[in-house]
Each structure stands twice: as C-alpha cells, then as structure tokens.
Design a protein around this motif. Structure first.
Motif, mmCIF file in Angstrom:
data_model
loop_
_atom_site.group_PDB
_atom_site.id
_atom_site.type_symbol
_atom_site.label_atom_id
_atom_site.label_comp_id
_atom_site.label_asym_id
_atom_site.label_seq_id
_atom_site.Cartn_x
_atom_site.Cartn_y
_atom_site.Cartn_z
ATOM 1 N N VAL A 16 8.459 -3.671 1.378
ATOM 2 C CA VAL A 16 7.988 -4.987 0.935
ATOM 3 C C VAL A 16 7.396 -5.743 2.121
ATOM 4 C CG1 VAL A 16 8.708 -7.231 0.020
ATOM 5 C CG2 VAL A 16 9.551 -5.119 -1.027
ATOM 6 N N ARG A 20 3.263 -7.207 2.853
ATOM 7 C CA ARG A 20 3.113 -8.659 2.762
ATOM 8 C C ARG A 20 1.701 -9.152 3.048
ATOM 9 N NH1 ARG A 20 4.665 -7.439 7.636
ATOM 10 N NH2 ARG A 20 4.106 -8.704 9.435
ATOM 11 N N LEU A 48 10.558 -0.081 -6.789
ATOM 12 C CA LEU A 48 9.958 -1.402 -6.600
ATOM 13 C C LEU A 48 8.897 -1.695 -7.657
ATOM 14 C CD1 LEU A 48 9.736 -1.284 -2.707
ATOM 15 C CD2 LEU A 48 11.173 -2.854 -4.054
ATOM 16 N N ILE A 53 8.186 -5.716 -8.380
ATOM 17 C CA ILE A 53 8.008 -6.269 -7.041
ATOM 18 C C ILE A 53 6.660 -5.841 -6.458
ATOM 19 C CG2 ILE A 53 8.967 -6.389 -4.701
ATOM 20 C CD1 ILE A 53 10.743 -7.640 -6.943
ATOM 21 N N ILE A 54 6.255 -4.607 -6.721
ATOM 22 C CA ILE A 54 4.959 -4.107 -6.275
ATOM 23 C C ILE A 54 4.229 -3.505 -7.467
ATOM 24 C CG2 ILE A 54 5.798 -3.658 -3.938
ATOM 25 C CD1 ILE A 54 5.746 -0.643 -4.620
ATOM 26 N N LEU A 63 1.890 -6.214 -3.351
ATOM 27 C CA LEU A 63 2.935 -7.075 -3.894
ATOM 28 C C LEU A 63 2.437 -7.764 -5.156
ATOM 29 C CD1 LEU A 63 4.284 -8.811 -0.660
ATOM 30 C CD2 LEU A 63 5.291 -6.888 -1.892
ATOM 31 N N GLY A 67 6.827 -10.232 -5.890
ATOM 32 C CA GLY A 67 6.969 -9.678 -4.550
ATOM 33 C C GLY A 67 6.507 -10.635 -3.473
#
Length: 96
Positions: A16, A20, A48, A53-54, A63, A67
């Motif tokens: 993660v 970013r 994920l 989240i992704i 993301l 995320g």
C-alpha cells in the motif's frame, strides 16, 4: 478487526505504501520490496484487491479511494519508523 488481520499480514502495508504516489506493476513492486517473493506479492495483491484497497489499472495496480484514505494514517507510522531506525543505528556497538 478484519482490517488489522489484513494489514497485519507481511508486506501488505508496504505494498500500500509503495502504491501511494502512483500505480505500479508487479515487477516494480518486487524491485521496491527486497525480500518479497512473487508468490507472496500476488497473494497480497489478491487480498488487497478483494478488500477494495487496490484495483488493477492499465499501469499495474493503484490505490482505490479507500486505499488512498489510508495515507494520513500511514504517514505517522512512516515518520516513527525513521526515528526508530536512527535509534537502532545509534545503539550499534563499536560504530561512531
């Protein structure tokens, strides 16, 4: 506590963190995470992704809105990690 279980898995937060700033492909993630095996990477990417989240993108993985919302929570941890690493270096015997 499902989030703690997910992010407590080895490499999950690092993946993660690496996503970013911009989307990355699997090879780029492996290059940025020395010691991460491809099998673990693909397992974490599946977890994920299924957690929202992704998401896959044209450039690899990126993301999602959820995320991206983790950024403010991860920044203090990253800052603490720098302090911790410096203190570890300072405590090594025999080094100036």
């Amino acid at each position: 506590m499902a989030a703690m279980d997910l992010f407590g898995r080895r490499w999950a937060l690092r993946i993660v963190w690496e996503l970013r700033a911009s989307p990355l492909g699997a090879r780029a993630l492996l290059a940025r995470c020395p010691g991460l095996s491809s099998s673990v990477l693909y397992q974490r990417l599946r977890e994920l992704t299924s957690s929202g989240i992704i998401a896959p993108s044209a450039d690899g993985y990126e993301l999602t809105r959820l995320g991206t919302a983790l950024g403010p929570a991860l920044q203090p941890l990253a800052e603490w990690a720098v302090t911790w690493a410096q203190e570890q270096d300072d405590q090594k015997p025999g080094e100036a």
